[in-house]
Write an enzyme that holds these catalytic residues in place. Structure first.
Site, PDB file in Angstrom:
ATOM      1  N   TRP A 103      47.173  37.845  41.665  1.00  0.00           N
ATOM      2  CA  TRP A 103      46.239  38.436  42.754  1.00  0.00           C
ATOM      3  C   TRP A 103      46.002  37.570  43.776  1.00  0.00           C
ATOM      4  O   TRP A 103      46.021  38.060  45.117  1.00  0.00           O
ATOM      5  CB  TRP A 103      44.962  38.658  42.038  1.00  0.00           C
ATOM      6  CG  TRP A 103      44.943  39.552  41.008  1.00  0.00           C
ATOM      7  CD1 TRP A 103      44.494  39.210  39.646  1.00  0.00           C
ATOM      8  CD2 TRP A 103      45.493  41.087  41.029  1.00  0.00           C
ATOM      9  NE1 TRP A 103      44.877  40.670  39.040  1.00  0.00           N
ATOM     10  CE2 TRP A 103      45.291  41.768  39.913  1.00  0.00           C
ATOM     11  CE3 TRP A 103      45.672  41.946  42.297  1.00  0.00           C
ATOM     12  CZ2 TRP A 103      45.451  43.060  39.703  1.00  0.00           C
ATOM     13  CZ3 TRP A 103      45.856  43.137  42.087  1.00  0.00           C
ATOM     14  CH2 TRP A 103      45.846  43.722  40.942  1.00  0.00           C
ATOM     15  N   ASP A 170      38.122  35.070  45.723  1.00  0.00           N
ATOM     16  CA  ASP A 170      38.052  36.331  44.877  1.00  0.00           C
ATOM     17  C   ASP A 170      37.510  35.919  43.267  1.00  0.00           C
ATOM     18  O   ASP A 170      38.056  35.415  42.839  1.00  0.00           O
ATOM     19  CB  ASP A 170      39.491  36.684  44.738  1.00  0.00           C
ATOM     20  CG  ASP A 170      39.711  38.046  43.848  1.00  0.00           C
ATOM     21  OD1 ASP A 170      38.806  38.343  43.424  1.00  0.00           O
ATOM     22  OD2 ASP A 170      40.858  38.346  43.868  1.00  0.00           O
ATOM     23  N   LYS A 194      35.788  44.652  36.270  1.00  0.00           N
ATOM     24  CA  LYS A 194      36.038  43.686  35.505  1.00  0.00           C
ATOM     25  C   LYS A 194      34.862  43.219  34.801  1.00  0.00           C
ATOM     26  O   LYS A 194      34.752  43.137  33.590  1.00  0.00           O
ATOM     27  CB  LYS A 194      36.722  42.451  36.115  1.00  0.00           C
ATOM     28  CG  LYS A 194      37.969  42.737  36.986  1.00  0.00           C
ATOM     29  CD  LYS A 194      39.288  42.820  36.170  1.00  0.00           C
ATOM     30  CE  LYS A 194      40.399  43.659  36.791  1.00  0.00           C
ATOM     31  NZ  LYS A 194      40.742  43.090  38.106  1.00  0.00           N
TER      32      LYS A 194
END
Ligand SMILES: *Cc1c(COP(=O)(O)O)cnc(C)c1O
Length: 357
Positions: A103, A170, A194
């Site tokens: 990511w 993030d 998530k």
């Protein structure tokens, strides 16, 4: 219904009572005689939902009255990979990124489209199995970007640097899971799916006075300032995803807030990692000091046990334990809503495999 123990990395488990409340609202939202799926986002009841979700997010992070704004935007965390350089990188500027996983690398790719993007440290060479710690953030960068939890590789930043430039993070896969000094950051973002809600909405928490510095013309939908001015209603928001996220935030608040979540998450992770370390059939894949409390990655030492193990955990009602294709093996995601009893079911299966082979 025979409810599974859901270890999926995302979209993932939410509290059972949130599923029930969200289901109720699909049939009748707030006793209005309307489904949450058919109410106007400008209706009084939904505006109140958005306001509460924004306020509660800041509150849980201890950021109320500190110059931050919370937004519920669309496009996933991936959209923020792009929105961040639009809003933070100067025309001739540069950005500093920490490369700790798939990511992070995806965020770097988008920043590179905009301008000079420096990778100041990376663990790519060792398939991202640790968090680099020796690095210097260049003082002339427009911002520094990091990823607090690497969902795919099972590593987590245990501390954050004192950055000389605005720090952006993030936090998609560990938002609201542990106490952090959130005021160190100028922007925090997290895809909801998530640890916070269903897919379809991203929480962005941004320090207002960090914006407007780039001299760049920003298209409205990519401009955080526009979203702030429009109170997170620049266009139709993900009504149902915002509502369900609010239900989760309320649940979190009623169950002791981030501090209580952290305790539960520590207990769950300890239970599983102790078994991974004790059981001669398994090995953890992430460096011990960087192990994620959210996503535990591990492998069988002898793949001959694969068929048996897979059969056993499936029979025990476990779902979503298969590792990401880039790592292989297994990944147990233990987000806030997962009860420790589910982790115990997995540990019991691992113990039984040791005995039966
Ligand atoms: C899942 C994930 C993403 C991608 O989220 P999307 O909402 O699918 O764009 C980004 N960063 C991290 C850390 C993730 O876990």
């Amino acid at each position: 219904m025979n409810k599974k123990h859901n270890f999926s990395a995302g979209p993932s488990i939410l509290p059972q009572e949130v599923f029930r409340q969200a289901a109720d609202a699909v049939l009748d939202f707030n006793g209005s005689g309307l489904s949450i799926l058919e109410v106007s986002h400008r209706s009084k009841d939904f505006v109140a939902v958005m306001e509460e979700a924004r306020a509660l997010s800041l509150d849980l992070m201890g950021l109320t009255g500190q110059g931050y704004q919370a937004l519920f935007l669309q496009g996933g965390a991936s959209m923020e990979f792009l929105r961040i350089p639009y809003n933070f990188m100067g025309m001739q500027g540069k950005a500093a990124y920490l490369d700790t996983g798939t990511w992070a690398a995806a965020a770097i790719k988008e920043a590179k489209v905009f301008g000079h993007t420096e990778i100041i440290a990376s663990s790519k060479e060792s398939n991202y199995n640790f968090i680099p710690k020796d690095y210097t953030i260049p003082a002339d960068a427009d911002y520094f970007h990091c990823t607090s939890n690497n969902t795919i590789f099972g590593t987590q930043m245990k501390s954050f640097p004192d950055s000389p430039v605005p720090m952006v993070c993030d936090m998609s896969s560990d938002i609201f899971s542990r106490q952090i000094d959130f005021s160190k950051f100028d922007l925090i973002y997290a895809g909801a799916q998530k640890n916070m809600g269903p897919a379809g909405v991203t929480l962005v928490v941004v320090k207002e006075d960090a914006l407007g510095e780039t001299g760049r013309k920003i298209p409205s939908i990519l401009d955080y300032k526009q979203h702030i001015d429009k109170e997170s209603m620049y266009n139709t928001p993900s009504v149902f995803a915002v509502y369900t996220s609010l239900l989760t935030l309320r649940w979190l608040n009623e169950n002791g807030g981030i501090g209580a979540m952290e305790q539960r998450n520590n207990a769950k992770a300890e239970l599983l990692y102790n078994e991974i370390d004790r059981n001669p059939l398994f090995t953890g894949t992430a460096a011990t000091e960087d192990r994620s409390l959210m996503n535990a990655t591990f492998v069988l030492n002898d793949i001959a046990h694969t068929e048996n193990f897979d059969k056993m955990w499936k029979e025990a009602g476990i779902s979503g334990l298969t590792g990401h294709r880039s790592v292989g093996g297994y990944r147990a995601s233990m987000y806030n809503a997962m009860p420790i009893e589910s982790v115990q079911v997995l540990v019991d299966v691992m113990k039984r495999l040791e005995i039966t082979g």
